[in-house]
Scaffold this motif. Sequence first.
Motif, short mmCIF file in Angstrom:
data_model
loop_
_atom_site.label_atom_id
_atom_site.label_comp_id
_atom_site.label_asym_id
_atom_site.label_seq_id
_atom_site.Cartn_x
_atom_site.Cartn_y
_atom_site.Cartn_z
N GLY A 1 0.79 -1.28 0.10
CA GLY A 1 -0.11 -0.20 0.22
C GLY A 1 0.95 1.31 0.01
O GLY A 1 0.10 2.46 0.09
N MET A 2 2.29 1.25 -0.20
CA MET A 2 3.19 2.35 -0.17
C MET A 2 3.01 2.96 -1.44
O MET A 2 3.13 2.26 -2.58
CB MET A 2 4.45 1.96 0.41
N ASN A 3 2.81 4.05 -1.48
CA ASN A 3 2.74 4.94 -2.84
C ASN A 3 3.95 5.36 -3.07
O ASN A 3 4.63 6.23 -2.51
CB ASN A 3 1.77 5.93 -2.72
N LEU A 4 4.66 4.68 -4.27
CA LEU A 4 5.94 5.21 -4.77
C LEU A 4 6.02 6.94 -5.17
O LEU A 4 7.14 7.41 -5.17
CB LEU A 4 6.44 4.41 -5.83
N ASP A 5 5.00 7.51 -5.42
CA ASP A 5 5.02 8.89 -5.95
C ASP A 5 4.93 9.85 -4.43
O ASP A 5 5.01 10.85 -4.61
CB ASP A 5 3.71 9.06 -6.64
N ASN A 6 4.78 9.11 -3.19
CA ASN A 6 4.77 9.90 -2.01
C ASN A 6 6.14 10.40 -1.77
O ASN A 6 7.09 9.57 -2.01
CB ASN A 6 4.27 9.04 -0.76
#
Length: 188
Positions: free
Chosen positions: A39-44
């Motif tokens: 669920g980690m957003n690489l765009d964050n």
Amino acid sequence: MTTRTRSRGSGRQFLKARRICGQTIRDEALDALRTYVAGMNLDNFIVRGKRRAVEKYKDADAWKDLTDAVRDELLDEIAPLPSEVKGEAEEAKRFDLLIFGLELALLKGSKSFDRLKKRLIEIASALDEQTAIPIIAAQHPLILDILSETGGSTVTAANSTASSGAGRISLPCRAIVRQVERLLARNP
């Protein structure tokens, strides 16, 4: 069959049940961790700084051999990062901790068992007063079992399997525990 043979057999069954339960808990924990990383957003912008590590642990194969080095990397690099996976309610986590503590205290013969059981009974009492709420009414038989003389059997029969004992309490009550925590916060 002698008593000694029977007790050895029972002990083996108990240890086997604990191993199975331990494996189940481990598998569920790993699944939760994999889901959290997925669920980690690489765009964050925070996650982006640890992109290589996040991409590594988004791959299921990275979770097969969990060495101390892997654990350290997960703790240092991955754990502090935000995920878009919505976590469980804090009240449900606290209730799980209470039930787990009860099981542990029972297995170890700890003095904390009575204190934890008293807390569970306080929660059940607060729930018993709120049976007009449909979600609580659905669990009323279990609530009454906790409060009854034999309610101790629900708690004291706690063993390491999720299908009975304290596991039987935790799963259905997690959904309604938020109501109780609010009630107990108002009436300490």
